[in-house]
Design an enzyme around this catalytic site. Sequence first.
Site, PDB file in Angstrom:
ATOM      1  N   THR A 125       6.280  -1.612  -3.284  1.00 43.90           N
ATOM      2  CA  THR A 125       7.175  -0.619  -3.839  1.00 43.90           C
ATOM      3  C   THR A 125       7.269  -0.816  -5.338  1.00 43.90           C
ATOM      4  O   THR A 125       6.417  -1.476  -5.917  1.00 43.90           O
ATOM      5  CB  THR A 125       8.534  -0.803  -3.146  1.00 43.90           C
ATOM      6  OG1 THR A 125       9.359   0.268  -3.455  1.00 43.90           O
ATOM      7  CG2 THR A 125       9.198  -2.084  -3.539  1.00 43.90           C
ATOM      8  N   LYS A 175      15.836  -1.053  -0.821  1.00 44.03           N
ATOM      9  CA  LYS A 175      15.288  -2.366  -1.183  1.00 44.03           C
ATOM     10  C   LYS A 175      16.069  -3.020  -2.310  1.00 44.03           C
ATOM     11  O   LYS A 175      15.673  -4.046  -2.831  1.00 44.03           O
ATOM     12  CB  LYS A 175      13.822  -2.203  -1.579  1.00 44.03           C
ATOM     13  CG  LYS A 175      12.994  -1.575  -0.464  1.00 44.03           C
ATOM     14  CD  LYS A 175      11.647  -1.173  -0.964  1.00 44.03           C
ATOM     15  CE  LYS A 175      11.140  -0.004  -0.165  1.00 44.03           C
ATOM     16  NZ  LYS A 175      10.035   0.662  -0.803  1.00 44.03           N
ATOM     17  N   GLY A 180      16.685  -7.061  -5.626  1.00 41.85           N
ATOM     18  CA  GLY A 180      15.714  -6.089  -5.141  1.00 41.85           C
ATOM     19  C   GLY A 180      14.447  -6.808  -4.738  1.00 41.85           C
ATOM     20  O   GLY A 180      14.105  -7.839  -5.324  1.00 41.85           O
ATOM     21  N   SER A 217       3.933  -2.395  -6.606  1.00 44.10           N
ATOM     22  CA  SER A 217       2.730  -1.619  -6.901  1.00 44.10           C
ATOM     23  C   SER A 217       2.855  -0.790  -8.173  1.00 44.10           C
ATOM     24  O   SER A 217       1.901  -0.653  -8.932  1.00 44.10           O
ATOM     25  CB  SER A 217       2.401  -0.686  -5.737  1.00 44.10           C
ATOM     26  OG  SER A 217       2.111  -1.431  -4.588  1.00 44.10           O
TER      27      SER A 217
END
Length: 190
Positions: free
Chosen positions: A16, A48, A60, A139
Amino acid sequence: MTSGGIEQSKPIFRSTTILALRRGGQVVLIGDGQVSLGNTVMKGGARKVRTMQDGKILGGFAGSAADGLSLFERLEGKLDEHGGRLRRAAVEMAKDWRTDRVMRRLEAMLIVADLDGIYLLSGTGDIIEPDDGVVAIGSGGNYALAAARALCEKTDLSAREIAEASMKVASDICIYTNSNFTLEVLGEQS
């Protein structure tokens, strides 16, 4: 692995984007909600990013959801052990993460923050506090990081505005990042 002559591989989980930044007396932590399995979006609204210690600490994760949640639980235990002092709890957790055989296999990274510091934690024992008060993982992390650094340097936008704009850039570029954001803020805008 092969099955009947057909090459099969383990599904690849793409992570994410999580971004944290400090500006104008505020600390902001923001993350997207996409969960991907290979080239399929499995969920768009995962959370998250969360608060801990009665809203005094933000966290996070990027990576495996189960591993990220497990790391949050361990960090909360360390925070309780060390009187809510984030820096001390983060150092102790990083040590455990590097040396514990089970924890070393966890496939996630964390960003944690309070009003005094922002830290990136990894399974290799890393505990990194960014020089410029901006850090990102996942990512799309490099896209969000670059956008946030540029906006911090060249604009007078608030921490929240920079975080949202930077994540928008990441979600427009990274296919593993969506625009369903969860944002948490500490401190007052000055």
